[in-house]
Design an enzyme around this catalytic site. Structure first.
Site, PDB file in Angstrom:
ATOM      1  N   HIS A  46       0.723  -1.200   0.400  1.00 33.25           N
ATOM      2  CA  HIS A  46       0.627  -0.136  -0.043  1.00 33.25           C
ATOM      3  C   HIS A  46       0.899   0.979  -0.615  1.00 33.25           C
ATOM      4  O   HIS A  46       2.068   1.020  -0.061  1.00 33.25           O
ATOM      5  CB  HIS A  46      -0.668   0.051   1.268  1.00 33.25           C
ATOM      6  CG  HIS A  46      -2.233  -0.892   0.785  1.00 33.25           C
ATOM      7  ND1 HIS A  46      -2.977  -0.834   1.836  1.00 33.25           N
ATOM      8  CD2 HIS A  46      -1.885  -2.417   0.367  1.00 33.25           C
ATOM      9  CE1 HIS A  46      -3.865  -1.596   1.831  1.00 33.25           C
ATOM     10  NE2 HIS A  46      -3.174  -2.927   0.944  1.00 33.25           N
ATOM     11  N   GLU A  48       1.183   4.129   1.773  1.00 32.61           N
ATOM     12  CA  GLU A  48       1.515   3.887   2.708  1.00 32.61           C
ATOM     13  C   GLU A  48       3.050   3.595   3.564  1.00 32.61           C
ATOM     14  O   GLU A  48       4.231   4.183   4.053  1.00 32.61           O
ATOM     15  CB  GLU A  48       0.660   3.858   4.202  1.00 32.61           C
ATOM     16  CG  GLU A  48      -0.867   4.623   4.357  1.00 32.61           C
ATOM     17  CD  GLU A  48      -1.402   4.242   3.434  1.00 32.61           C
ATOM     18  OE1 GLU A  48      -1.227   3.296   2.488  1.00 32.61           O
ATOM     19  OE2 GLU A  48      -2.597   4.079   4.095  1.00 32.61           O
ATOM     20  N   CYS A  76      -5.946   1.741   6.043  1.00 29.53           N
ATOM     21  CA  CYS A  76      -6.322   0.447   6.605  1.00 29.53           C
ATOM     22  C   CYS A  76      -6.022  -0.044   7.358  1.00 29.53           C
ATOM     23  O   CYS A  76      -4.776   0.768   8.105  1.00 29.53           O
ATOM     24  CB  CYS A  76      -6.172  -0.216   5.103  1.00 29.53           C
ATOM     25  SG  CYS A  76      -5.291  -1.298   5.465  1.00 29.53           S
ATOM     26  N   CYS A  79      -2.042  -0.908   7.537  1.00 23.43           N
ATOM     27  CA  CYS A  79      -1.191   0.605   7.390  1.00 23.43           C
ATOM     28  C   CYS A  79      -1.488   1.063   8.862  1.00 23.43           C
ATOM     29  O   CYS A  79      -0.622   2.194   9.238  1.00 23.43           O
ATOM     30  CB  CYS A  79      -2.087   1.098   6.577  1.00 23.43           C
ATOM     31  SG  CYS A  79      -1.333   0.466   4.378  1.00 23.43           S
TER      32      CYS A  79
END
Length: 147
Positions: A46, A48, A76, A79
């Site tokens: 992701h 992040e 999410c 993360c």
């Protein structure tokens, strides 16, 4: 946040969900990333996580104390966990994620009493632009699947 949006556009150009992130320490950009789980075959890639990995390499430390993370979409749960473990000071996000947002939308991940690190979270920064980017991406995907 404008730089995070530019990262999100890089991801969209590669057919990844357009989320972009960057890590800043003392007004210095130390990490950048965009979503790339599809292209890298990595479910943890992701935006992040990619930005935090980049920042950790830049700083030579897996602890990112004193760093701020800017991301175009509310993080999410995965993360949020990484953000806490990295000791990020503050998260600034654009659009809320009503289905899986773990800062404020579905879960208040940074506010759990058992955590030994607290993260400040601020949402809504350039939210219209971030939301539009997501909407355009998924509208294009739906159109392509019809053809």
């Amino acid at each position: 946040m404008r730089m995070a949006l530019a990262q999100a556009r890089r991801g969209a150009a590669l057919n990844e969900v357009p989320v972009g992130a960057l890590v800043v320490k003392e007004n210095r950009l130390v990490g950048v990333g965009f979503n790339q789980p599809i292209g890298t075959h990595d479910p943890t890639a992701h935006a992040e996580m990619v930005a935090m990995r980049d920042a950790a390499r830049t700083l030579g430390n897996y602890r990112l104390s004193g760093c701020d993370l800017y991301v175009t979409l509310e993080p999410c749960g995965m993360c949020v966990g990484g953000i806490v473990h990295a000791r990020i000071r503050r998260v600034v996000f654009g659009a809320s994620e009503p289905k899986s947002g773990a800062c404020v939308s579905q879960h208040r991940g940074f506010e759990q009493p058992w955590l030994n690190h607290r993260v400040e979270a601020t949402g809504g920064v350039l939210a219209p632009q971030a939301s539009a980017l997501m909407s355009e991406f998924f509208a294009r995907r739906r159109q392509e699947s019809k053809q």
